[in-house]
Design a protein around this motif. Structure first.
Motif, PDB file in Angstrom:
ATOM      1  N   TYR A   7       8.453  -8.497  -4.715  1.00 16.02           N
ATOM      2  CA  TYR A   7       9.197  -9.687  -5.105  1.00 16.02           C
ATOM      3  C   TYR A   7      10.701  -9.502  -4.935  1.00 16.02           C
ATOM      4  O   TYR A   7      11.416 -10.482  -4.713  1.00 16.02           O
ATOM      5  CB  TYR A   7       8.821 -10.097  -6.534  1.00 16.02           C
ATOM      6  CG  TYR A   7       7.376 -10.519  -6.646  1.00 16.02           C
ATOM      7  CD1 TYR A   7       6.825 -11.404  -5.720  1.00 16.02           C
ATOM      8  CD2 TYR A   7       6.548 -10.039  -7.646  1.00 16.02           C
ATOM      9  CE1 TYR A   7       5.506 -11.780  -5.798  1.00 16.02           C
ATOM     10  CE2 TYR A   7       5.222 -10.423  -7.731  1.00 16.02           C
ATOM     11  CZ  TYR A   7       4.702 -11.290  -6.804  1.00 16.02           C
ATOM     12  OH  TYR A   7       3.387 -11.666  -6.877  1.00 16.02           O
ATOM     13  N   SER A   8      11.189  -8.249  -5.014  1.00 15.35           N
ATOM     14  CA  SER A   8      12.603  -8.031  -4.733  1.00 15.35           C
ATOM     15  C   SER A   8      12.894  -8.352  -3.271  1.00 15.35           C
ATOM     16  O   SER A   8      13.908  -8.957  -2.923  1.00 15.35           O
ATOM     17  CB  SER A   8      13.005  -6.588  -5.019  1.00 15.35           C
ATOM     18  OG  SER A   8      12.701  -6.268  -6.341  1.00 15.35           O
TER      19      SER A   8
ATOM     20  N   VAL B 237       0.831  -1.203   0.000  1.00  7.26           N
ATOM     21  CA  VAL B 237       0.000   0.000   0.000  1.00  7.26           C
ATOM     22  C   VAL B 237       0.869   1.258   0.000  1.00  7.26           C
ATOM     23  O   VAL B 237       0.608   2.207  -0.752  1.00  7.26           O
ATOM     24  CB  VAL B 237      -0.943  -0.018   1.223  1.00  7.26           C
ATOM     25  CG1 VAL B 237      -1.586   1.346   1.412  1.00  7.26           C
ATOM     26  CG2 VAL B 237      -2.004  -1.088   1.039  1.00  7.26           C
TER      27      VAL B 237
ATOM     28  N   LEU C 176      11.296 -10.421  -1.556  1.00  9.65           N
ATOM     29  CA  LEU C 176      11.244 -11.875  -1.523  1.00  9.65           C
ATOM     30  C   LEU C 176      12.602 -12.457  -1.905  1.00  9.65           C
ATOM     31  O   LEU C 176      13.140 -13.346  -1.228  1.00  9.65           O
ATOM     32  CB  LEU C 176      10.175 -12.298  -2.528  1.00  9.65           C
ATOM     33  CG  LEU C 176       9.739 -13.735  -2.605  1.00  9.65           C
ATOM     34  CD1 LEU C 176       9.167 -14.128  -1.277  1.00  9.65           C
ATOM     35  CD2 LEU C 176       8.660 -13.874  -3.673  1.00  9.65           C
ATOM     36  N   LEU C 177      13.175 -11.908  -2.965  1.00  5.70           N
ATOM     37  CA  LEU C 177      14.452 -12.416  -3.455  1.00  5.70           C
ATOM     38  C   LEU C 177      15.558 -12.190  -2.426  1.00  5.70           C
ATOM     39  O   LEU C 177      16.380 -13.070  -2.150  1.00  5.70           O
ATOM     40  CB  LEU C 177      14.800 -11.708  -4.771  1.00  5.70           C
ATOM     41  CG  LEU C 177      15.955 -12.304  -5.546  1.00  5.70           C
ATOM     42  CD1 LEU C 177      15.583 -13.692  -6.010  1.00  5.70           C
ATOM     43  CD2 LEU C 177      16.299 -11.447  -6.754  1.00  5.70           C
TER      44      LEU C 177
ATOM     45  N   THR D 165       2.883   2.623  -8.511  1.00  6.89           N
ATOM     46  CA  THR D 165       2.146   1.362  -8.583  1.00  6.89           C
ATOM     47  C   THR D 165       2.842   0.370  -9.503  1.00  6.89           C
ATOM     48  O   THR D 165       2.845  -0.829  -9.243  1.00  6.89           O
ATOM     49  CB  THR D 165       0.726   1.611  -9.096  1.00  6.89           C
ATOM     50  OG1 THR D 165       0.129   2.588  -8.268  1.00  6.89           O
ATOM     51  CG2 THR D 165      -0.091   0.352  -9.054  1.00  6.89           C
ATOM     52  N   ALA D 166       3.444   0.905 -10.562  1.00  6.57           N
ATOM     53  CA  ALA D 166       4.089   0.010 -11.518  1.00  6.57           C
ATOM     54  C   ALA D 166       5.204  -0.780 -10.843  1.00  6.57           C
ATOM     55  O   ALA D 166       5.476  -1.928 -11.190  1.00  6.57           O
ATOM     56  CB  ALA D 166       4.635   0.809 -12.692  1.00  6.57           C
ATOM     57  N   LEU D 167       5.846  -0.138  -9.857  1.00  7.21           N
ATOM     58  CA  LEU D 167       6.970  -0.806  -9.198  1.00  7.21           C
ATOM     59  C   LEU D 167       6.543  -1.610  -7.970  1.00  7.21           C
ATOM     60  O   LEU D 167       7.367  -2.248  -7.334  1.00  7.21           O
ATOM     61  CB  LEU D 167       8.009   0.234  -8.764  1.00  7.21           C
ATOM     62  CG  LEU D 167       8.725   0.939  -9.920  1.00  7.21           C
ATOM     63  CD1 LEU D 167       9.681   1.974  -9.384  1.00  7.21           C
ATOM     64  CD2 LEU D 167       9.477  -0.084 -10.766  1.00  7.21           C
ATOM     65  N   ARG D 168       5.238  -1.543  -7.630  1.00  6.59           N
ATOM     66  CA  ARG D 168       4.773  -2.156  -6.391  1.00  6.59           C
ATOM     67  C   ARG D 168       5.123  -3.641  -6.295  1.00  6.59           C
ATOM     68  O   ARG D 168       5.749  -4.076  -5.337  1.00  6.59           O
ATOM     69  CB  ARG D 168       3.263  -1.967  -6.280  1.00  6.59           C
ATOM     70  CG  ARG D 168       2.689  -2.337  -4.948  1.00  6.59           C
ATOM     71  CD  ARG D 168       1.191  -2.445  -5.072  1.00  6.59           C
ATOM     72  NE  ARG D 168       0.845  -3.523  -5.985  1.00  6.59           N
ATOM     73  CZ  ARG D 168      -0.340  -3.647  -6.544  1.00  6.59           C
ATOM     74  NH1 ARG D 168      -1.282  -2.769  -6.334  1.00  6.59           N
ATOM     75  NH2 ARG D 168      -0.581  -4.677  -7.348  1.00  6.59           N
ATOM     76  N   ASP D 169       4.733  -4.395  -7.319  1.00  8.98           N
ATOM     77  CA  ASP D 169       5.003  -5.828  -7.276  1.00  8.98           C
ATOM     78  C   ASP D 169       6.498  -6.103  -7.350  1.00  8.98           C
ATOM     79  O   ASP D 169       6.997  -7.047  -6.755  1.00  8.98           O
ATOM     80  CB  ASP D 169       4.273  -6.548  -8.406  1.00  8.98           C
ATOM     81  CG  ASP D 169       2.788  -6.657  -8.123  1.00  8.98           C
ATOM     82  OD1 ASP D 169       2.378  -6.220  -7.030  1.00  8.98           O
ATOM     83  OD2 ASP D 169       2.045  -7.168  -8.970  1.00  8.98           O
ATOM     84  N   GLY D 170       7.208  -5.242  -8.087  1.00  9.86           N
ATOM     85  CA  GLY D 170       8.658  -5.374  -8.150  1.00  9.86           C
ATOM     86  C   GLY D 170       9.265  -5.271  -6.760  1.00  9.86           C
ATOM     87  O   GLY D 170      10.142  -6.044  -6.372  1.00  9.86           O
TER      88      GLY D 170
ATOM     89  N   ALA E 278       2.626   1.862  -3.364  1.00 13.88           N
ATOM     90  CA  ALA E 278       1.678   2.390  -4.348  1.00 13.88           C
ATOM     91  C   ALA E 278       1.360   3.849  -4.053  1.00 13.88           C
ATOM     92  O   ALA E 278       1.267   4.682  -4.947  1.00 13.88           O
ATOM     93  CB  ALA E 278       0.401   1.551  -4.345  1.00 13.88           C
ATOM     94  N   GLN E 279       1.195   4.182  -2.772  1.00 19.05           N
ATOM     95  CA  GLN E 279       0.810   5.549  -2.405  1.00 19.05           C
ATOM     96  C   GLN E 279       1.961   6.544  -2.614  1.00 19.05           C
ATOM     97  O   GLN E 279       1.753   7.627  -3.134  1.00 19.05           O
ATOM     98  CB  GLN E 279       0.362   5.577  -0.942  1.00 19.05           C
ATOM     99  CG  GLN E 279       0.343   6.958  -0.300  1.00 19.05           C
ATOM    100  CD  GLN E 279      -1.060   7.531  -0.205  1.00 19.05           C
ATOM    101  OE1 GLN E 279      -2.025   6.816   0.010  1.00 19.05           O
ATOM    102  NE2 GLN E 279      -1.176   8.833  -0.383  1.00 19.05           N
TER     103      GLN E 279
END
Lengths: 385, 295, 294
Positions: free
Chosen positions: B272-273, B256, B275-276, B264-269, B259-260
């Motif tokens: 998962y980064s 959140v 995560l990595l 937003t485009a980088l949010r999932d990045g 995104a704020q």
């Protein structure tokens, strides 16, 4: 006497046909028989909801064309379906199977632009007419083989935005837009340009992704900008979710959206929060008033028990367009002749939009409606308050 | 500041859903040793069943939650018995079970599409606690508070179950080594059935709540939860529900805020980064015990 | 003759996809045959696919140099992944590789200059069927040679029991590292082959669906012999097409059920060298017993 009247009537008809199609095609018709159009369905997978509508619209068109003997006496058309599940590899395999089937004269397909992009070279190489019924990326058509009956977004959005500026006079606008969909980015930019041109401030832009499902946080973010108006330029599931989340969090101000909220299923799902949200659309059953639109809506309602949505109208248009090309051929029809004929079509004669010109293989809807859902679930013409 | 707090709470609620789903997924992974590709469909089906309980049968939301949870659990049991048990008895290992779970994923996803007529449905707003509560100047959704509370209760409950009860000891023993556990007098089959049910029910609970909270009851529901729930399991460490819970909440809040305040485009990045980084730098997650080695 | 041509035209693309999937399955098999379950073939395929597409479009190189480049790119990616991930134990390895698949898509989406971003990339070259056959034959020949080499023997030993293998002087990590490099090269080549077959690639091309397709193909065909993945890919690719003509309404369900049934009754896959060996042994025993009877 009676015969002479008939003849006179036919003569008038011929004359009209000559005017419409240009000289040389009048009177000719393809050899009697059943002609097959390949239809790549997307009735499973992520876009199945829309996919079902496209397919149903096409079925209604086939029934109308055959019942009215529109192409000529003894000439009927038939759909042959293969499912792609919106997957590019499966769509390409369906396409090559259609290519191999000598009975298939033309193919229509594709909701997603990337899938359409993968299909285009296959059709061009195999020299088979391919008509897109859903994808809206600019530049997809490639005459004579590849064409699209879906008007590109842009003019409709501009028209509605202008209307909003004139009627609602907002001072600031917050925008929702898909970060991962260029089509909606373009719609958003077109609207923003109109707004800023009229001196309306951009309060902020909230971007979301197509696969998102939770919009509580984006709604909170947009409401934090205190705009007079919120414009939602996103794909369907996010648009529905955003509007629901905004209303749920107590936002009482004005919202506008795009035609993605037009299907019945969206209203059934979200219900009252959608009421009064204006959106531009090319076809809306019950609002579109041309005889073709009414006949289509009635036939669709009779067959499927609900009114057709904008996707159904596109599937319907695709079949009429291919049939129009077929009608202009004489003798034994083949793919190349049909492609040439389709490339010559200057406007789709039978359509539900009150006019549908084709420019370089690309349809162009000129008359946009601005409509909204009423509280009891009907699409009605928008009346600015 | 109010916006900041509201968003933090939004993230917490969102992350709680990821965590709740992840707990079920992690339970199967740690105890039964199965990477279950079909796990997301339990959440989808729980939500779909719950939806029909409200919509067709006209029963209240708590009943729908209960029925949905039971459906998730029973589905998990059925899948376990049909797809995993035959392989278990042949000692075919994790690989065979992965493939049969993929088969069930394909089947259940496709059937879920038919069950909703390929539409995305939503619980009617009047049927569940969808209103807002004012906490000082903040606006908080009732359902958000419920979700946050449910995760806390489930985490504590399952943690205690695993660490303090005989059943939990047996579960850990089976997860460690099924044969040795059986030799030690553990009824391995019973433990497997109970674990499968518990995992399906927990993820089913996440499914029903997510279906109501996001106005999306469809076969896409489980897939979304699966991708993020999976991240929560990896960051938190799959052998500890507390880790999964905290990691899930953190992922929700980070999502959140990115995104704020970032993009937003980088949010999932971002997600998962993270995560990595965890995978490479701390491969056993937040609470992972370094001494716990699985064969 | 005409019907034959029609059949070829209709199912030619299915055969092409089956061969591409065979490359992916072989890439997955390369690591699986050393006892590592990894979904990273998708990552290698994405590297190879975008590398091949861009180099064909901008450097103007031919088909085979593009395959070579994709193979090298994939091998480099494979060695990076191996260096980072091989220290993880098997369960974490599987999870980590799945995470890497998710990260790959986000990366592809957010580097539009390299990948075309969300709009994808048109690939201005296609691969003729003959070239694809040669490519698969070449790759299969490498696997055949490896199977009979010291490396193949060592790989099987590591898969059976890494600890025992290391007491026999086989370095498990070294073998697995080599496996990742091979997997990377083959995966990269497969990614390029897919790009040239589809002629259009996007972030969705190399994602979860592909990860599950390749692992299912490998295990379905049999992960104990290099021929298994090729058979598995053929079956798994032909399955939807077959189901579409038999049970169009529920083709996906049917596909899942077939996969389920095969795995339950043949958990070691369609091609199982051990089953062949056992059958041979049984036949020998039977004939031997018959011999004593007479």
């Amino acid at each position: 006497m009676i015969d002479r009247n008939k003849l006179a009537g036919m003569g008038a008809g011929l004359l009209a046909a000559t005017v419409m199609f240009g000289a040389g095609t009048a009177g000719a018709q393809p050899a009697a028989g059943e002609y097959v159009f390949g239809f790549v369905t997307e009735t499973t997978g992520p876009l199945a909801a829309a996919g079902v509508s496209y397919h149903r619209g096409a079925q209604v068109a086939v029934e109308e064309i055959n019942a009215s003997k529109w192409i000529g006496s003894g000439v009927t058309v038939k759909l042959s379906e293969k499912e792609s599940g919106s997957d590019a590899a499966r769509a390409v395999q369906a396409m090559t199977q259609f290519v191999a089937d000598r009975n298939v004269l033309a193919v229509t397909c594709c909701i997603l632009s990337p899938v359409a992009g993968a299909m285009r070279p296959v059709a061009a190489n195999a020299k088979i007419p391919l008509v897109f019924y859903g994808a809206t990326l600019p530049g997809l058509p490639q005459p004579p083989y590849v064409s699209s009956v879906v008007a590109l977004p842009g003019p409709q959005e501009v028209k509605m935005t202008q209307l909003i500026v004139d009627k609602m006079k907002p001072k600031s606008v917050a925008y929702f837009v898909n970060a991962d969909n260029e089509g909606f980015q373009n719609r958003f930019k077109a609207a923003q340009k109109v707004m800023e041109g009229a001196g309306v401030k951009t309060a902020g832009v909230v971007s979301i992704l197509s696969a998102d499902t939770d919009f509580t946080a984006p709604a909170t973010q947009a409401m934090g900008m205190n705009p007079d108006l919120i414009m939602v330029w996103t794909t369907q599931t996010p648009a529905a979710g955003i509007i629901a989340a905004l209303r749920n969090r107590g936002y009482a101000g004005a919202i506008t959206a795009s035609d993605v909220i037009a299907p019945n299923a969206v209203f059934k799902k979200i219900g009252e929060p959608l009421a009064g949200v204006p959106f531009p659309i090319a076809f809306a059953a019950g609002v579109s008033s041309s005889p073709e639109a009414k006949a289509f809506a009635d036939a669709f309602q009779k067959k499927f028990g609900e009114l057709p949505d904008t996707y159904a109208a596109q599937g319907y248009t695709s079949v009429w367009y291919m049939s129009q090309g077929l009608k202009s051929l004489s003798g034994k029809a083949n793919r190349e002749a049909l492609a040439t004929a389709l490339a010559k079509v200057g406007s789709i004669e039978h359509n539900v939009y009150g006019g549908l010109p084709m420019v370089a293989g690309q349809a162009d809807v000129q008359k946009a409606l601005v409509v909204n859902w009423s509280k009891d679930g009907k699409v009605v013409a928008w009346e600015p308050k | 500041m109010i916006l900041f707090l509201e968003q933090a709470l939004n993230g917490w609620a969102l992350g709680s859903l990821y965590a709740l789903f992840g707990i079920g997924f992690g339970l199967v992974f740690s105890t039964l040793g199965i990477l279950n590709a079909a796990h997301g469909t339990y959440a989808s089906w729980a939500a779909i069943v719950g939806y029909y309980v409200v919509e067709r049968a006209g029963l209240p939301f708590p009943v729908a939650v209960g029925v949905g949870v039971a459906a998730g659990g029973l589905l998990a049991l059925a899948v376990d018995q049909i797809a995993f048990q035959p392989l278990r008895s042949r000692k075919a290992g994790m690989l065979g079970a992965l493939i049969t779970s993929i088969a069930f994923w394909i089947i259940l996803d496709s059937l879920a599409g038919f069950a909703t007529e390929q539409q995305s449905l939503a619980f009617p707003a009047a049927s569940f606690p969808s209103g807002m509560i004012d906490i000082g100047p903040m606006k908080v959704g009732q359902l958000q508070l419920i979700i946050i509370a449910v995760l806390i209760v489930c985490t504590i409950g399952i943690h205690l179950l695993i660490q303090k009860t005989r059943l939990g000891t047996a579960m850990r023993a089976v997860g460690w080594n099924e044969v040795a556990a059986a030799l030690g007098g553990v009824n391995a089959r019973m433990v497997i059935l109970l674990t499968a049910f518990l995992a399906g029910a927990t993820s089913g609970l996440a499914g029903v709540l997510a279906g109501a909270a996001t106005s999306n009851v469809s076969f896409t529901l489980g897939e979304g939860l699966m991708l993020k729930g999976f991240a929560a399991v990896v960051v938190g460490g799959y052998d500890d529900v507390r880790g999964t819970a905290i990691a899930g909440i953190l992922l929700g809040i980070i999502e959140v805020f990115v995104a704020q305040y970032v993009s937003t485009a980088l949010r999932d990045g971002f997600t998962y980064s993270l995560l990595l980084i965890f995978l490479v730098a701390r491969p056993r997650g937040l609470f992972g015990s370094a001494g716990f080695v699985r064969a | 003759m005409e019907t034959l041509l029609d059949l070829w035209a209709a199912y030619g693309s299915t055969i092409a996809f089956a061969m591409v999937n065979a490359l992916f399955a072989l890439s997955t098999y390369a690591v699986l045959s050393t006892g590592v379950l990894s979904f990273t073939t998708v990552v290698f395929a994405a590297v190879g696919g975008f590398l091949a597409a861009q180099s064909v479009a901008h450097l103007g190189i031919g088909l085979w140099p593009a395959f070579a480049l994709a193979g090298i790119g994939g091998a480099v990616a494979g060695s990076v992944v191996a260096a980072a991930f091989l220290k993880l134990d098997s369960h974490w390895m599987a999870l980590a590789s799945l995470a890497l698949v998710l990260i790959t898509r986000v990366t592809v989406l957010n580097t539009p200059l390299l990948t075309g971003g969300v709009n994808g990339l048109v690939v201005p070259m296609s691969v003729p069927m003959g070239d694809l056959v040669i490519l698969l034959a070449l790759v299969a020949a490498v696997f055949w040679r490896l199977h009979r080499s010291w490396y193949g023997l060592a790989a099987r030993a590591v898969r059976e029991d890494a600890a025992v293998a290391s007491t026999m002087g086989i370095p498990p990590r070294g073998i697995q590292f080599t496996a990742f490099v091979i997997s990377g090269a083959v995966g990269g080549i497969g990614g390029a082959a897919l790009a040239f077959t589809l002629q259009f690639i996007s972030p969705e091309t190399y994602f979860i669906g592909m990860a599950f397709t390749m692992i299912a193909s490998t295990v379905l065909g049999g992960s104990f012999h290099w021929f298994g993945p090729i058979v598995g890919a053929a079956v798994f690719t032909a399955l939807p097409v077959t189901m579409q003509s038999v049970l169009p309404a529920i083709e996906d369900v049917a596909k899942g059920v077939v996969l389920l049934v095969i795995m339950i009754f043949l958990p070691r896959g369609l091609v199982d060298p051990r089953a062949v060996g056992l059958r041979r042994a049984a036949r020998r025993r039977v004939s031997a017993e018959e011999g004593t009877d007479v």
